[in-house]
Scaffold this active site. Structure first.
Site, PDB file in Angstrom:
ATOM      1  N   LYS A  28       0.821  -1.221   0.000  1.00 36.32           N
ATOM      2  CA  LYS A  28       0.000   0.000   0.000  1.00 36.32           C
ATOM      3  C   LYS A  28       0.853   1.269   0.000  1.00 36.32           C
ATOM      4  O   LYS A  28       0.487   2.255  -0.644  1.00 36.32           O
ATOM      5  CB  LYS A  28      -0.954   0.009   1.186  1.00 36.32           C
ATOM      6  CG  LYS A  28      -0.293   0.149   2.547  1.00 36.32           C
ATOM      7  CD  LYS A  28      -1.325   0.159   3.650  1.00 36.32           C
ATOM      8  CE  LYS A  28      -0.680   0.259   5.018  1.00 36.32           C
ATOM      9  NZ  LYS A  28       0.007   1.524   5.250  1.00 36.32           N
ATOM     10  N   THR A  29       1.983   1.260   0.705  1.00 36.36           N
ATOM     11  CA  THR A  29       2.831   2.453   0.730  1.00 36.36           C
ATOM     12  C   THR A  29       3.354   2.756  -0.669  1.00 36.36           C
ATOM     13  O   THR A  29       3.427   3.916  -1.082  1.00 36.36           O
ATOM     14  CB  THR A  29       4.004   2.269   1.705  1.00 36.36           C
ATOM     15  OG1 THR A  29       3.493   1.993   3.009  1.00 36.36           O
ATOM     16  CG2 THR A  29       4.861   3.520   1.768  1.00 36.36           C
ATOM     17  N   ASP A 212      -3.851   7.378   4.462  1.00 39.92           N
ATOM     18  CA  ASP A 212      -3.398   6.020   4.786  1.00 39.92           C
ATOM     19  C   ASP A 212      -4.098   5.526   6.050  1.00 39.92           C
ATOM     20  O   ASP A 212      -4.562   6.323   6.865  1.00 39.92           O
ATOM     21  CB  ASP A 212      -1.879   6.037   4.987  1.00 39.92           C
ATOM     22  CG  ASP A 212      -1.286   4.639   5.037  1.00 39.92           C
ATOM     23  OD1 ASP A 212      -1.964   3.679   4.636  1.00 39.92           O
ATOM     24  OD2 ASP A 212      -0.124   4.517   5.477  1.00 39.92           O
ATOM     25  N   GLU A 213      -4.164   4.204   6.220  1.00 45.68           N
ATOM     26  CA  GLU A 213      -4.742   3.576   7.422  1.00 45.68           C
ATOM     27  C   GLU A 213      -6.137   4.142   7.713  1.00 45.68           C
ATOM     28  O   GLU A 213      -6.460   4.514   8.844  1.00 45.68           O
ATOM     29  CB  GLU A 213      -3.816   3.784   8.637  1.00 45.68           C
ATOM     30  CG  GLU A 213      -2.390   3.304   8.442  1.00 45.68           C
ATOM     31  CD  GLU A 213      -2.256   1.790   8.455  1.00 45.68           C
ATOM     32  OE1 GLU A 213      -3.293   1.091   8.463  1.00 45.68           O
ATOM     33  OE2 GLU A 213      -1.116   1.289   8.447  1.00 45.68           O
ATOM     34  N   GLN A 243      -7.507  -4.888   9.787  1.00 45.82           N
ATOM     35  CA  GLN A 243      -6.442  -4.416  10.662  1.00 45.82           C
ATOM     36  C   GLN A 243      -6.883  -3.233  11.519  1.00 45.82           C
ATOM     37  O   GLN A 243      -6.057  -2.458  11.995  1.00 45.82           O
ATOM     38  CB  GLN A 243      -5.207  -4.041   9.836  1.00 45.82           C
ATOM     39  CG  GLN A 243      -4.598  -5.221   9.095  1.00 45.82           C
ATOM     40  CD  GLN A 243      -3.277  -4.876   8.434  1.00 45.82           C
ATOM     41  OE1 GLN A 243      -2.258  -4.692   9.097  1.00 45.82           O
ATOM     42  NE2 GLN A 243      -3.288  -4.785   7.123  1.00 45.82           N
ATOM     43  N   ARG A 592       2.511 -10.442  10.614  1.00 45.65           N
ATOM     44  CA  ARG A 592       3.821  -9.799  10.780  1.00 45.65           C
ATOM     45  C   ARG A 592       4.936 -10.747  10.352  1.00 45.65           C
ATOM     46  O   ARG A 592       6.064 -10.309  10.097  1.00 45.65           O
ATOM     47  CB  ARG A 592       4.072  -9.403  12.243  1.00 45.65           C
ATOM     48  CG  ARG A 592       3.118  -8.406  12.871  1.00 45.65           C
ATOM     49  CD  ARG A 592       2.852  -7.205  12.028  1.00 45.65           C
ATOM     50  NE  ARG A 592       1.654  -7.404  11.216  1.00 45.65           N
ATOM     51  CZ  ARG A 592       1.300  -6.637  10.191  1.00 45.65           C
ATOM     52  NH1 ARG A 592       2.069  -5.644   9.823  1.00 45.65           N
ATOM     53  NH2 ARG A 592       0.195  -6.878   9.509  1.00 45.65           N
TER      54      ARG A 592
END
Length: 659
Positions: A28-29, A212-213, A243, A592
């Site tokens: 996504k970044t 973002d997020e 998330q 993770r």
């Protein structure tokens, strides 16, 4: 590496509102940074008209650096990449008058706000009551409510009490010419929603938004994005409802669904290819999260290898569990010649780290605990920042009270109480009252003399702040108040004393690095916005952290401990009906891991002197059985594993894994 079709679609669509559902490890970044470059290079939009908003300064720095590699330096000038709170600060520094503030306002930290709430709450209120009141005030602000609206909406005696404290609290902040963190969102929102001229001006200033997020936004942040984007909906929201793990601080994953209602033409692009995890790990994550309700369905997939089976260990107690994890880390580091920083141990609560630390020390595994005392929480740092706040804003009573007697100046509580009464009667701040001859004449001679010295110091340094770089001002401040001698008198341990002195030097270096010759007050405001994790540099050490802290990170080897009913899912969340958020924590923890994942739980734990028998977490039952290896249930695999461990130099400790 070229973009996949979904990533490219997300980058190239700029003609309306867009929601990018970005699964864990889906890049996504990269999508956000490539889209910024696309807007500048292909859509000819000036960088100064673009704002990318995220939740941590660390993420903002990473985005800014990556955009810099995609776009030439001059083309990227004026680009805004920052947190919500930093954007709010920028807004208030420009529009302070519209928000009812004077130039040079202060930002109160958590200690300051707690102190004010304590003063306004009923006398002798217990800590849990004070915490509840402060949380309710913060919640009202995060919902974008004014004190009057909070009073109208109160449905219980406690909520009404908190709303009344909120009203008095805001009056106090207005007198201080100060804001708290929640105000950095609430006040800009109020201005933009109520002032058409300001609203149109800022919509023209920021023509395209990238957020973002998005699943972590609260109500006020959602409304802020909406009012800035306007009807045209020129924005890209990137998020993942799987998330969303911050409901306790106001995050609302429903904001993703709200977008489709507010913007009927919303386009949705799903990023489902995971570039991080081995397939077994991804299958486990998909299986767990499938048990949650979803507004937007997605299923992650990967072209990575299968990876080893996920090892699940039932331990006798938490000491045994800690020994197992420590032994496994030491063994894997030796086997794979892996650096320590590729390992992480994740848990639900900070208290779980203590027993792990003991086991890791015994196994000689270097470790770093994320979530210890943050740099900005250290008393010496907070002291100097309070001085800078007062130098910048003479109406900052909270800063005045913190430093007026630091180092000691023989200004006692009685003097301060009398000073406060006279300041209130004259409707001025404590510092301004202390500069009045009429006020000083009513105080005891020694106290009055000390106040004269203190106010003179602040006045001198305020004058210096207009002429010297901030870092130089910090150095001069430390010297003028004799702060090094103060630390020497307070801290007897030489090593601890040296660490605190080093912190003073580091603070000076922060200012020097952030702005070569800026105003100290503005820089102090910027420092107040630094999230605690941004200065967390563990070096080459295994990471110990909560599942909340692990979000956004990745490690080659991950161990999740404490997978028992009542711990994960946590008993408090179960009581409040928030099992889906606990399951999302499990999902975050699993994703993770890049290569190897270990899961464990303790059959018994000691709590308050009592031995409790634990049930394994329900989430373990939701994992695909074919991808798990339960230690103790497969004799052949256990024997092979035990033989491998026995061949290493940590055989005695690590063999506990296959006890």
């Amino acid at each position: 590496m070229s973009m996949n079709p979904q990533q490219r679609a997300a980058v190239e669509y700029c003609d309306g509102p867009l929601l990018v559902l970005a699964g864990a490890g889906s890049g996504k970044t990269r999508v956000i940074t490539e889209k910024i470059a696309h807007l500048i290079r292909r859509r000819n939009l000036s960088a100064s008209k673009i704002a990318a908003i995220t939740f941590t300064n660390k993420a903002a720095r990473e985005m800014r650096e990556r955009v810099g590699k995609l776009v030439s330096g001059s083309a990227a000038e004026g680009l805004t990449v920052c947190t919500f709170h930093a954007l709010g600060l920028k807004f208030l520094q420009i529009e302070h008058a519209r928000a009812g503030l004077r130039r040079g306002f202060s930002i109160l930290d958590a200690d300051d706000t707690q102190g004010i709430v304590k003063e306004l709450a009923p006398k002798n209120a217990k800590p849990d009551v004070l915490f509840a009141l402060q949380s309710l005030v913060s919640r009202a602000k995060n919902e974008g409510l004014t004190p009057e609206q909070a009073i109208e909406r109160a449905t219980s005696a406690r909520e009404r009490e908190a709303a009344e404290i909120y009203e008095a609290y805001q009056r106090r902040l207005a007198a201080f010419n100060a804001v708290d963190f929640d105000d950095l969102i609430r006040l800009p929102l109020g201005v933009l929603e109520g002032d058409a001229e300001a609203r149109e001006g800022w919509r023209e200033r920021l023509r395209y938004l990238l957020v973002d997020e998005y699943q972590d936004t609260n109500s006020a942040q959602y409304r802020l994005v909406k009012v800035l984007a306007g009807e045209r909906g020129q924005f890209t929201a990137v998020g993942d409802d799987d998330q969303s793990i911050y409901a306790w601080r106001g995050a609302n994953p429903e904001n993703l669904a709200e977008l489709s209602r507010d913007y009927p033409k919303l386009r949705v692009v799903k990023l489902e290819q995971n570039y991080r995890c081995a397939r077994r790990i991804l299958r486990a994550a998909n299986a767990v999260i499938a048990n949650n309700q979803h507004v937007f369905e997605k299923r992650l997939w990967s072209e990575q290898g299968e990876g080893p089976p996920i090892r699940v260990v039932e331990c006798r107690d938490d000491e045994h569990e800690a020994e197992c994890v420590a032994g496994a880390i030491a063994h894997l580091a030796e086997k794979h010649k892996a650096p320590w920083h590729e390992f992480a141990v994740l848990y639900r609560g900070n208290h779980q780290s203590r027993i792990l630390e003991k086991a890791l020390r015994l196994a000689r595994v270097p470790y770093h605990v994320t979530g210890g005392t943050a740099f900005l929480d250290r008393s010496e740092v907070k002291d100097l920042l309070a001085y800078l706040r007062l130098i910048n804003n003479p109406d900052d009573d909270a800063a005045f009270l913190r430093v007026v007697n630091l180092p000691r100046r023989d200004i006692g509580a009685t003097t301060l109480e009398k000073l406060g009464e006279m300041a209130g009667a004259r409707h001025v701040s404590l510092l301004r009252a202390a500069q009045s001859d009429a006020v000083l004449g009513q105080l005891a001679g020694r106290a009055a003399s000390s106040l004269v010295g203190f106010t003179g110091l602040v006045r001198d340094l305020a004058a210096r702040a207009e002429r010297v770089p901030a870092a130089e001002l910090v150095d001069e401040l430390v010297r003028r108040i004799g702060y090094a001698d103060h630390i020497a008198a307070q801290v007897k341990d030489p090593a601890a004393r040296e660490r605190r002195l080093e912190n003073l030097k580091e603070l000076s270096e922060w200012f020097r690095a952030m702005q070569k010759d800026g105003a100290a007050g503005d820089l102090a405001a910027q420092l107040a916005l630094l999230s605690h994790g941004d200065r967390d540099d563990p070096g080459n050490a295994a990471r110990l952290m909560t599942l909340h802290s692990a979000k956004g990170l990745e490690f080659r080897f991950v161990f999740m401990v404490g997978l028992e009913e009542g711990m994960l899912p946590h008993e408090g969340s179960l009581a409040e009906g928030r099992v889906e958020e606990e399951r999302r924590l499990m999902y975050v923890g699993i994703t993770r891991a890049k290569e190897l994942l270990g899961l464990s739980y303790a059959k018994r734990k000691k709590r308050f002197g009592e031995i409790l028998v634990n049930e394994p977490s329900r989430f373990l039952k939701e994992l695909p059985a074919s991808d798990l290896h339960w230690a103790g249930r497969d004799a052949e695999q256990d024997a092979a594993h035990k033989e491998e461990l026995a061949s290493s130099h940590i055989a005695r400790l690590a063999s506990l894994l296959a006890d």
